[in-house]
Each structure stands twice: as structure tokens, then as C-alpha cells.
Design an enzyme around this catalytic site. Structure first.
Site, PDB file in Angstrom:
ATOM      1  N   LYS A  51       4.281  -5.663  -6.182  1.00 23.41           N
ATOM      2  CA  LYS A  51       4.091  -4.382  -6.349  1.00 23.41           C
ATOM      3  C   LYS A  51       4.356  -3.025  -5.471  1.00 23.41           C
ATOM      4  O   LYS A  51       2.842  -3.397  -4.868  1.00 23.41           O
ATOM      5  CB  LYS A  51       3.018  -4.091  -7.357  1.00 23.41           C
ATOM      6  CG  LYS A  51       2.307  -3.257  -8.612  1.00 23.41           C
ATOM      7  CD  LYS A  51       1.036  -3.255  -9.016  1.00 23.41           C
ATOM      8  CE  LYS A  51      -0.761  -2.813  -7.663  1.00 23.41           C
ATOM      9  NZ  LYS A  51       0.401  -1.852  -7.961  1.00 23.41           N
ATOM     10  N   PRO A  52       4.764  -1.812  -5.795  1.00 24.30           N
ATOM     11  CA  PRO A  52       4.007  -0.938  -4.799  1.00 24.30           C
ATOM     12  C   PRO A  52       2.969  -0.314  -5.067  1.00 24.30           C
ATOM     13  O   PRO A  52       2.697  -0.517  -6.459  1.00 24.30           O
ATOM     14  CB  PRO A  52       5.407   0.144  -4.586  1.00 24.30           C
ATOM     15  CG  PRO A  52       6.582  -0.773  -6.218  1.00 24.30           C
ATOM     16  CD  PRO A  52       5.771  -1.840  -6.465  1.00 24.30           C
TER      17      PRO A  52
ATOM     18  N   GLU B 233      -4.400  -7.948   4.363  1.00 25.94           N
ATOM     19  CA  GLU B 233      -4.482  -6.958   5.391  1.00 25.94           C
ATOM     20  C   GLU B 233      -5.311  -5.855   5.147  1.00 25.94           C
ATOM     21  O   GLU B 233      -4.664  -5.277   4.270  1.00 25.94           O
ATOM     22  CB  GLU B 233      -3.489  -6.897   6.191  1.00 25.94           C
ATOM     23  CG  GLU B 233      -3.209  -6.090   7.358  1.00 25.94           C
ATOM     24  CD  GLU B 233      -3.215  -4.696   7.716  1.00 25.94           C
ATOM     25  OE1 GLU B 233      -4.490  -4.383   7.812  1.00 25.94           O
ATOM     26  OE2 GLU B 233      -2.147  -4.007   7.309  1.00 25.94           O
TER      27      GLU B 233
ATOM     28  N   PRO C 188       0.636  -0.948   0.167  1.00 23.86           N
ATOM     29  CA  PRO C 188       0.001  -0.403   0.393  1.00 23.86           C
ATOM     30  C   PRO C 188       0.771   1.040  -0.371  1.00 23.86           C
ATOM     31  O   PRO C 188       1.745   1.032   0.465  1.00 23.86           O
ATOM     32  CB  PRO C 188      -1.030  -0.076   1.262  1.00 23.86           C
ATOM     33  CG  PRO C 188       0.413  -0.692   2.264  1.00 23.86           C
ATOM     34  CD  PRO C 188       0.722  -1.577   1.439  1.00 23.86           C
ATOM     35  N   TRP C 189      -0.243   2.181  -0.453  1.00 26.00           N
ATOM     36  CA  TRP C 189       0.565   3.509  -0.176  1.00 26.00           C
ATOM     37  C   TRP C 189       1.122   4.531   1.149  1.00 26.00           C
ATOM     38  O   TRP C 189       1.551   5.223   1.755  1.00 26.00           O
ATOM     39  CB  TRP C 189       0.524   4.263  -1.040  1.00 26.00           C
ATOM     40  CG  TRP C 189      -0.985   4.855  -0.613  1.00 26.00           C
ATOM     41  CD1 TRP C 189      -1.930   4.436  -1.610  1.00 26.00           C
ATOM     42  CD2 TRP C 189      -1.856   5.373   0.188  1.00 26.00           C
ATOM     43  NE1 TRP C 189      -3.400   4.666  -1.374  1.00 26.00           N
ATOM     44  CE2 TRP C 189      -2.910   5.776  -0.163  1.00 26.00           C
ATOM     45  CE3 TRP C 189      -1.730   6.300   1.328  1.00 26.00           C
ATOM     46  CZ2 TRP C 189      -4.821   6.014   0.712  1.00 26.00           C
ATOM     47  CZ3 TRP C 189      -2.689   7.093   2.112  1.00 26.00           C
ATOM     48  CH2 TRP C 189      -4.324   6.432   2.030  1.00 26.00           C
TER      49      TRP C 189
ATOM     50  N   CYS D  74      -4.753   1.750   9.093  1.00 26.85           N
ATOM     51  CA  CYS D  74      -5.306   1.239   9.260  1.00 26.85           C
ATOM     52  C   CYS D  74      -5.892   0.146  10.945  1.00 26.85           C
ATOM     53  O   CYS D  74      -6.789   0.191  10.592  1.00 26.85           O
ATOM     54  CB  CYS D  74      -5.220  -0.571   9.053  1.00 26.85           C
ATOM     55  SG  CYS D  74      -5.306  -0.576   6.901  1.00 26.85           S
TER      56      CYS D  74
ATOM     57  N   GLU E 150     -14.197   3.684   6.982  1.00 27.01           N
ATOM     58  CA  GLU E 150     -12.768   3.763   7.094  1.00 27.01           C
ATOM     59  C   GLU E 150     -12.068   5.365   6.949  1.00 27.01           C
ATOM     60  O   GLU E 150     -12.845   5.900   5.462  1.00 27.01           O
ATOM     61  CB  GLU E 150     -11.628   3.358   6.788  1.00 27.01           C
ATOM     62  CG  GLU E 150     -10.584   3.537   7.256  1.00 27.01           C
ATOM     63  CD  GLU E 150      -9.911   2.038   6.940  1.00 27.01           C
ATOM     64  OE1 GLU E 150      -8.848   1.909   7.051  1.00 27.01           O
ATOM     65  OE2 GLU E 150      -9.779   1.830   5.686  1.00 27.01           O
TER      66      GLU E 150
END
Length: 484
Positions: free
Chosen positions: A178-179, A256, A153-154, A290, A386
Site C-alpha cells: 500500500k502506498p 523503518e 511512505p510518501w 529519516c 523529527e
């Protein structure tokens, strides 16, 4: 005069490469809102090449004894320390994060986590060896699953890359990672570090590969025939798409996903300490975590006092430039995320009250003020969904039963915390709260030895700890006749 953009590249089989078709995307520094680099927009040919490299490297890497894989991971950890300033600079530019915070809060745990998995690699024994049927001996083999397709994730691109590659490599798997398309820079640098270590120690170059690209690139990776496993840290929507794609050939999946952590504050809480700790846990990394402490449930008898103290803490919390050491967090990661956070504020119901913040900061970059919102109801959008920004909501509860009902009354189940001096109540709450982690009188500390992962729409599988190996290994029963 226009400054030339830096050129990031894929890392496949030990070589840095452009996308086969030459396509690129611009990478924006969220602290400035300006592009600073280009990255490959990888397509099927690039994914094929990376998967082929990882598949070819797998047998030799799998067959290494754990002590040899440990040596590689320990050297990677050492190299992370040696090149820490490069990693810090890359991650700060990636995310707009304050340099001092990346240096103090990310590099040390990343290095520790790599070293943990280096050691844990040597503890991957089977659980049983014995005779369970007359004349036969059974043993258990624990083996790597194969090639792992991983999507990071970023919000913590560098640390989440570590959480993915470290257990995978330690267990004997090979990796294609992969970013996010908004934060590729630090992962490309990690490829350079890991690649140099593999070269020095004489291991196959295809053990670790990096593919840059967008959501479609990720889909191609997950649906590719080579990987035995797909692992993603990201949104619920992305996780559901990965699970659906992986189901087409029954790949193993590790997810996740999002969180909406309840912070349950009882009347006997030390209010000043709780406010200080909760505000840090809610606003750190601009709330883009998160597990962030973003949903406070406070007992009605101390509600007003607590809200006033929390609003004061928010007003005193600073966001700002990467080189300012007196800030808690930097900008939101991208323009879309800023728009999302603003949207939650704009759609607040009439009964909600903004106690602090609620607006963008400055006209350059994607900064948002630390925000506190009170007067909310359980079914309000901002309570249920969220936000992933520096926004803390507050609700007032009457008793323990209501606190549990409201805390559990969301679709996410990653993390939670309880604040009380009553040990028995803390133990009851830790049992009844339906979350993968329950902190007591604290919120957000993580250690490599303990698992991180949730339930419900927060996904499944664990990061960190020995439990983190469960998804990256498979169990084989071997039975031998004793008759010769």
C-alpha cells in the site's frame, strides 16, 4: 474549464480495479497544491481480494528455483530503465520533486537495488550441514515467510516500494503493498511494470498486488489473517500501531521509522567541505528523509564560523519548480507536513536564533525555505523531535564526552555522522554513537550491499544488503537419522 482528474486504480491478481464500494480520494500535486488524480479508498473487500490473490500465487512462486526468480527481477530492472521517463514523471507529480533529481538520484539506485536482490536471491543458502549428534545429520533450510503486507511512505514512494518488494520477491514471498494516500501514482505504475513482466514470463499474477487507501486500509492489511509479515516505513506512531496490530496474531514485523541524525563536527574539520556536504544532506528532498543531516553538533571553538558558513550555504540553496534544473529540492509533500514544519518554527524558544530561512516560499504549493537555527539546548522540542523538513539545527559542544551524550540523547537511532581528521577519534565515535549507521566525513550515501536500519524508536529490521533478507525468510532445522 475544469480538467478531468486522472483515475488511479488498485492492482489485484493482474487486474486494475476500482475499490469495491467505489470510494476514492483526491491526490494532490504538492508543487501546485492542486488535485491531479483520484485513487481508490480501499476497504475490507479490496484487502481480502488482494490477500487471496497473493496467497494463491505463493506456492508456485515459493517453489521456483532462485535462478528463475532472478530472471524476473532482472527483467523488472530492465523495464524500469526502459520506462524511466514514465516513472520520473509519475514520481515528480506524486511528490513535486524536480525531474532532474528523480532522474539522476532515484532511478539509477532503484535499478541497481533490484539487480542486487536478483543476484542475492541465489545466495540464500543455509549455514550448516553436518553431524552434531551421533547418527544424525542436520541441515538448515532457509524459506520465504509467505504473503507480505507492506506499507510504503510518501517521502520516497517509488524507491521505498523497491526496498520492500525486491527482497520480498527475491526470497520467494508474494506481496500486497500500500502506498501512502498522498503518493500512490508511481506505485500503481510499478504494478503495471511488474505485472507485465510476470505475464511475459508465465508466472502467477497475484505475486505482486497494490492496494491504495488510507491509514485504515493499512490497518486492515496488517490485521488480516493471511500475511505472515507486516513491513512499514513511516512515522514512529504508525510503526507502534503496526506492531500493536500485528501482535494480535504474532505476525513478523519490520519497521523503518523516524530519525534525528546527529552530525558531530570537531574542531579539526575541513569547514568548507563539511558545510557543503552537510547542507546538501540536510536539505535534499526538502529534509524529508529519516537519515537527513538535520541536527548539527559543532565544537565550540569553530561554532560561530561554522554557523555563518552554514547560513550562507542555506541562503544559496534553491527550492523550486519540477522543471528547474538549478534547485536542490522541491516542496514538502502535503499541507499537513507544511503545517508541521511551520509549527516547529512558531514554537521556537526565545533563546533560539533563526540564522537563515524559517518561512514558506511562494503562495503556490508547499515550499519551505532552507533553514538554519542556532542557540538551541538539548531538551528543546526541535532538537528532540523529527521535523522532517528543510531545517538544520546547530548546538555547540565542549568536548567529545558531551558530543556523544547529546548525540545519543534522543529517542531515535537511525543514522549519524562524525566529521574529523583524527582517525582514532572517528573510531571511538563510531563505537559509542548508538545509531544503525555512522558515516565518517560524509553523510547520507547508501549502497545496496550495506544494511539500512536503526535502533530504539527508529524501529528494527534492515533494508538493503543480505541482512535485508532476514525478515523475509525463516529458518528451519531438518534432522535425518543415518540409520536408514
Amino acid at each position: 474549464m475544469t480538467t478531468a482528474l486522472r483515475r488511479l486504480r488498485n492492482y489485484i491478481d493482474g487486474e486494475f480495479r476500482d475499490a469495491a464500494d467505489g470510494r476514492t480520494t483526491e491526490v494532490v500535486n504538492p508543487a501546485t497544491g492542486e488535485a491531479y488524480a483520484t485513487a481508490p479508498l480501499s476497504a475490507a473487500a479490496d484487502v481480502d481480494a488482494a490477500m487471496a490473490a497473493a496467497e494463491a500465487a505463493f506456492p508456485a512462486w515459493r517453489d521456483l528455483i532462485p535462478a528463475e526468480r532472478q530472471k524476473v527481477l532482472l527483467k523488472i530492472a530492465d523495464r524500469f530503465e526502459e520506462r524511466a521517463e514514465e516513472l520520473i514523471a509519475a514520481e515528480s507529480e506524486n511528490c513535486g520533486k524536480p525531474l532532474a533529481l528523480v532522474r539522476s538520484e532515484e532511478i539509477p539506485p532503484m535499478v541497481d537495488q533490484i539487480r542486487f536482490f536478483a543476484g542475492a536471491a541465489r545466495m540464500l543458502e543455509g549455514r550448516a550441514s553436518g553431524e552434531y549428534m551421533e547418527g544424525f545429520t542436520s541441515i538448515i533450510r532457509r524459506e520465504p515467510v509467505g504473503v507480505c503486507a507492506q506499507v510504503a511512505p510518501w517521502n520516497y514512494p517509488m524507491m521505498m516500494a523497491v526496498w520492500k518488494f525486491a527482497p520480498a520477491l527475491a526470497a520467494g514471498n508474494t506481496v500486497v503493498i500500500k502506498p501512502s494516500d498522498t503518493t500512490p501514482a508511481s506505485t500503481v505504475l510499478i504494478a503495471d511494470i511488474i505485472g507485465s513482466v510476470l505475464d511475459e514470463l508465465g508466472h502467477p499474477r497475484g505475486v505482486f498486488n497494490v492496494i491504495c487507501g488510507d491509514r485504515e486500509t493499512g490497518r486492515l492489511m496488517v490485521e488480516h489473517k493471511v500475511p505472515a509479515m507486516a513491513s512499514i516505513t513511516g512515522s514512529v506512531r504508525a510503526g507502534m500501531q503496526v506492531a500493536e496490530s500485528a501482535s494480535k496474531d504474532l505476525k513478523r514485523v519490520h519497521l523503518e521509522l523516524g530519525g534525528k541524525a546527529p552530525v558531530v563536527v570537531f574542531e579539526d574539520t575541513d569547514i568548507p567541505k563539511a558545510v557543503e556536504d552537510i547542507s546538501v544532506a540536510g536539505y535534499f528532498n526538502a529534509g524529508q528523509d529519516c537519515t537527513a543531516a538535520t541536527r548539527v553538533l559543532v565544537h565550540e571553538s569553530i561554532h560561530d564560523e561554522f554557523v555563518a558558513a552554514l547560513a550562507k550555504a542555506a541562503a544559496e540553496t534553491k527550492t523550486g519548480a519540477v522543471d528547474d534544473e538549478d534547485v536542490l529540492y522541491g516542496p514538502l509533500n502535503n499541507a499537513n507536513q507544511l503545517k508541521q514544519v511551520k509549527g516547529f518554527i512558531e514554537r521556537l524558544p526565545a533563546h533560539a536564533k533563526i540564522e537563515a530561512g524559517g518561512e514558506q516560499v511562494g503562495d503556490k504549493g508547499y515550499f519551505f525555505a532552507p533553514t538554519v537555527i542556532s542557540g538551541l539546548k538539548q531538551d528543546d522540542e526541535i532538537v528532540q523531535q523529527e521535523v522532517f523538513g528543510p531545517v538544520i539545527t546547530v548546538q555547540s559542544f565542549a568536548d567529545e564526552k558531551q558530543a556523544v551524550e547529546w548525540a545519543n540523547g534522543v529517542e531515535y537511532a537511525l543514522a549519524s555522522s562524525v566529521w574529523t581528521k583524527d582517525h582514532a577519534r572517528a573510531m571511538r565515535m563510531s563505537k559509542t554513537l548508538d545509531f544503525g549507521c555512522v558515516w565518517i566525513n560524509t553523510h547520507i550515501p547508501l549502497v545496496a550491499e550495506m544494511p539500512h536500519g536503526g535502533f530504539k524508536k527508529s524501529g528494527y529490521g534492515k533494508d538493503l544488503s543480505a541482512y535485508g533478507f532476514d525478515d523475509y525468510t525463516r529458518i528451519k532445522h531438518v534432522m535425518t537419522s543415518l540409520d536408514g
